[in-house]
Design a protein around this motif. Sequence first.
Motif, PDB file in Angstrom:
ATOM      1  N   TYR A  15       9.784 -10.980  -2.033  1.00 44.31           N
ATOM      2  CA  TYR A  15       8.684 -10.206  -1.457  1.00 44.31           C
ATOM      3  C   TYR A  15       9.202  -8.974  -0.716  1.00 44.31           C
ATOM      4  CZ  TYR A  15       5.089 -13.662  -2.554  1.00 44.31           C
ATOM      5  OH  TYR A  15       4.206 -14.482  -3.200  1.00 44.31           O
ATOM      6  N   LEU A  16      10.311  -9.119   0.004  1.00 40.84           N
ATOM      7  CA  LEU A  16      10.904  -7.968   0.680  1.00 40.84           C
ATOM      8  C   LEU A  16      11.339  -6.910  -0.328  1.00 40.84           C
ATOM      9  CD1 LEU A  16      13.063  -9.593   3.516  1.00 40.84           C
ATOM     10  CD2 LEU A  16      11.006  -8.204   3.799  1.00 40.84           C
ATOM     11  N   LEU A  17      11.929  -7.348  -1.430  1.00 43.23           N
ATOM     12  CA  LEU A  17      12.349  -6.411  -2.465  1.00 43.23           C
ATOM     13  C   LEU A  17      11.156  -5.645  -3.029  1.00 43.23           C
ATOM     14  CD1 LEU A  17      14.485  -5.250  -4.386  1.00 43.23           C
ATOM     15  CD2 LEU A  17      14.077  -7.224  -5.892  1.00 43.23           C
ATOM     16  N   VAL A  18      10.082  -6.356  -3.310  1.00 40.13           N
ATOM     17  CA  VAL A  18       8.882  -5.705  -3.842  1.00 40.13           C
ATOM     18  C   VAL A  18       8.322  -4.707  -2.830  1.00 40.13           C
ATOM     19  CG1 VAL A  18       6.477  -6.108  -4.482  1.00 40.13           C
ATOM     20  CG2 VAL A  18       8.266  -7.558  -5.421  1.00 40.13           C
ATOM     21  N   GLY A  19       8.274  -5.097  -1.550  1.00 40.19           N
ATOM     22  CA  GLY A  19       7.775  -4.186  -0.526  1.00 40.19           C
ATOM     23  C   GLY A  19       8.630  -2.942  -0.381  1.00 40.19           C
TER      24      GLY A  19
ATOM     25  N   ILE B 121      -6.512   1.200   1.440  1.00 39.09           N
ATOM     26  CA  ILE B 121      -5.982   0.275   2.440  1.00 39.09           C
ATOM     27  C   ILE B 121      -7.030  -0.778   2.796  1.00 39.09           C
ATOM     28  CG2 ILE B 121      -5.200   0.061   4.828  1.00 39.09           C
ATOM     29  CD1 ILE B 121      -3.889   2.786   4.558  1.00 39.09           C
ATOM     30  N   GLY B 122      -8.265  -0.339   3.049  1.00 37.37           N
ATOM     31  CA  GLY B 122      -9.319  -1.289   3.411  1.00 37.37           C
ATOM     32  C   GLY B 122      -9.600  -2.291   2.315  1.00 37.37           C
TER      33      GLY B 122
ATOM     34  N   GLY C 146      -2.559   0.023   8.972  1.00 37.56           N
ATOM     35  CA  GLY C 146      -2.601  -0.693   7.707  1.00 37.56           C
ATOM     36  C   GLY C 146      -1.304  -1.440   7.436  1.00 37.56           C
ATOM     37  N   MET C 147      -0.172  -0.812   7.745  1.00 35.77           N
ATOM     38  CA  MET C 147       1.123  -1.468   7.549  1.00 35.77           C
ATOM     39  C   MET C 147       1.258  -2.696   8.442  1.00 35.77           C
ATOM     40  SD  MET C 147       4.960   0.092   8.093  1.00 35.77           S
ATOM     41  CE  MET C 147       4.699   0.232   9.870  1.00 35.77           C
ATOM     42  N   ILE C 148       0.850  -2.586   9.705  1.00 36.23           N
ATOM     43  CA  ILE C 148       0.943  -3.720  10.630  1.00 36.23           C
ATOM     44  C   ILE C 148       0.039  -4.853  10.178  1.00 36.23           C
ATOM     45  CG2 ILE C 148       0.428  -4.449  12.992  1.00 36.23           C
ATOM     46  CD1 ILE C 148       1.216  -1.550  13.843  1.00 36.23           C
ATOM     47  N   ALA C 149      -1.202  -4.531   9.802  1.00 33.19           N
ATOM     48  CA  ALA C 149      -2.130  -5.563   9.354  1.00 33.19           C
ATOM     49  C   ALA C 149      -1.640  -6.240   8.082  1.00 33.19           C
ATOM     50  CB  ALA C 149      -3.515  -4.956   9.125  1.00 33.19           C
TER      51      ALA C 149
ATOM     52  N   ALA D 277       2.280  -7.545   0.715  1.00 39.22           N
ATOM     53  CA  ALA D 277       3.615  -6.945   0.708  1.00 39.22           C
ATOM     54  C   ALA D 277       3.605  -5.561   0.067  1.00 39.22           C
ATOM     55  CB  ALA D 277       4.589  -7.862  -0.035  1.00 39.22           C
ATOM     56  N   THR D 278       2.890  -5.413  -1.052  1.00 39.56           N
ATOM     57  CA  THR D 278       2.831  -4.099  -1.690  1.00 39.56           C
ATOM     58  C   THR D 278       2.064  -3.096  -0.837  1.00 39.56           C
ATOM     59  OG1 THR D 278       0.918  -4.883  -2.975  1.00 39.56           O
ATOM     60  CG2 THR D 278       3.074  -4.967  -4.039  1.00 39.56           C
ATOM     61  N   LEU D 279       1.013  -3.546  -0.163  1.00 40.93           N
ATOM     62  CA  LEU D 279       0.270  -2.635   0.712  1.00 40.93           C
ATOM     63  C   LEU D 279       1.134  -2.199   1.887  1.00 40.93           C
ATOM     64  CD1 LEU D 279      -2.237  -1.151   1.651  1.00 40.93           C
ATOM     65  CD2 LEU D 279      -3.043  -3.290   2.693  1.00 40.93           C
ATOM     66  N   ALA D 280       1.853  -3.142   2.511  1.00 45.77           N
ATOM     67  CA  ALA D 280       2.742  -2.781   3.617  1.00 45.77           C
ATOM     68  C   ALA D 280       3.797  -1.785   3.161  1.00 45.77           C
ATOM     69  CB  ALA D 280       3.403  -4.033   4.190  1.00 45.77           C
TER      70      ALA D 280
END
Length: 384
Positions: free
Chosen positions: A17-21, A253-254, A192-195, A224-227
């Motif tokens: 997931y970290l890699l994808v983000g 984002i929403g 958006g990143m925090i949420a 993860a992709t949104l962040a």
Amino acid sequence: MNPTGDFAPAGLPVREYLLVGLVTAVLTFLLTGLVRLFAIRFGAVAYPRQRDVHVVPMPRLGGLGMYLGVCGGMLLAHQLPVLRRAFDYSFDPTAVLIGGGIIVLIGMLDDRFELDSLTKLAGQITCAGILVLYGIQWVVLWVPWGGDADGFGSVLILDQNQGGLLAILLAVTLINAINFIDGLDGLAAGVGMIAAAATAVFALHLLDLSGGDVGTYSPALIAATLAGACLGFLPHNFQPARLFMGDSGSMLIGLMLAAASTTASGRANPPIWGLSDAIALFSPLLIVAAVLFIPVLDLLLAVIRRTRRGVSPFSADKMHLHHRLLEIGHSQRRAVLLIYLWACLLAFGAVAVTIYDVSAVVWVVGVGVLVAVIISAIPRLRSR
């Protein structure tokens, strides 16, 4: 073996997931530079208005770069054997890509031609309906009444109509809430990143509790992709900004936050939490409310304020929370960082309640809130 009969992998796929983000962030950062040139040629430029903070014309369409980054992250996830489960056992990522693509297109048209509010609302409902058609809707809902001697509260099982309407309502609310706070450089992208990051952590916690249930892979992937997309966009958008995300970005984002929240909380399995633990049962909804408390509060205050003045709830003004922070003496950067702090306290505090001891979390969050209040009030104290 998980409830669907599929064998769970050993350990949580945190690295995947970290890699994808991170890949999503890099792609968004690189592609946004090209999108900026396209926005100038396309004529999608925000000229200063009375309610705006910026004083020079600024290109927008940043949401297009974010969406392309999300597509790249989803493509990478599809190639990873572990994360491919999100695609093999649900249509959630497909729904996000289709609905997100349409809402970005609507936002691009608004960034260029200034669509009226009813047209945008119809487009938002359509995109939210696409999520529902692909199965992103609420299935269970915990309420704090109707419990028995062994537990507090009860769980409502929603039918397709009820779950779909609730999902559409949540999506439209979050789309407009993020759109309303997009008034300072880096504000909407940071919140958006925090949420999204908090939702991803919560989804991973659900994945751990469920023993690798394939149904919990998609919310973590969407979050993860949104962040990653928000992180990759921030260098272009943090004050002083070189590009605005526009409605194409804020609505994306929403919509993705609504999809991640619904797939994480709306399908939570009550037996995992234990019917005797009210806080644990409430935690999915608590996290949804916490990560979005600031934008939704700003949205509600704006609707009340404008309705009392007898104008449309969608009419613009200069009385949002970030405007008020500027009025009391905070700089743009400090106002944005303060809202980041509040969002972090609420979002990750709600996530921590589900993982760690409640009393310890309350103390830590309480100290953080006290510090945030003092920092927020410093300019006013100095003036006095």
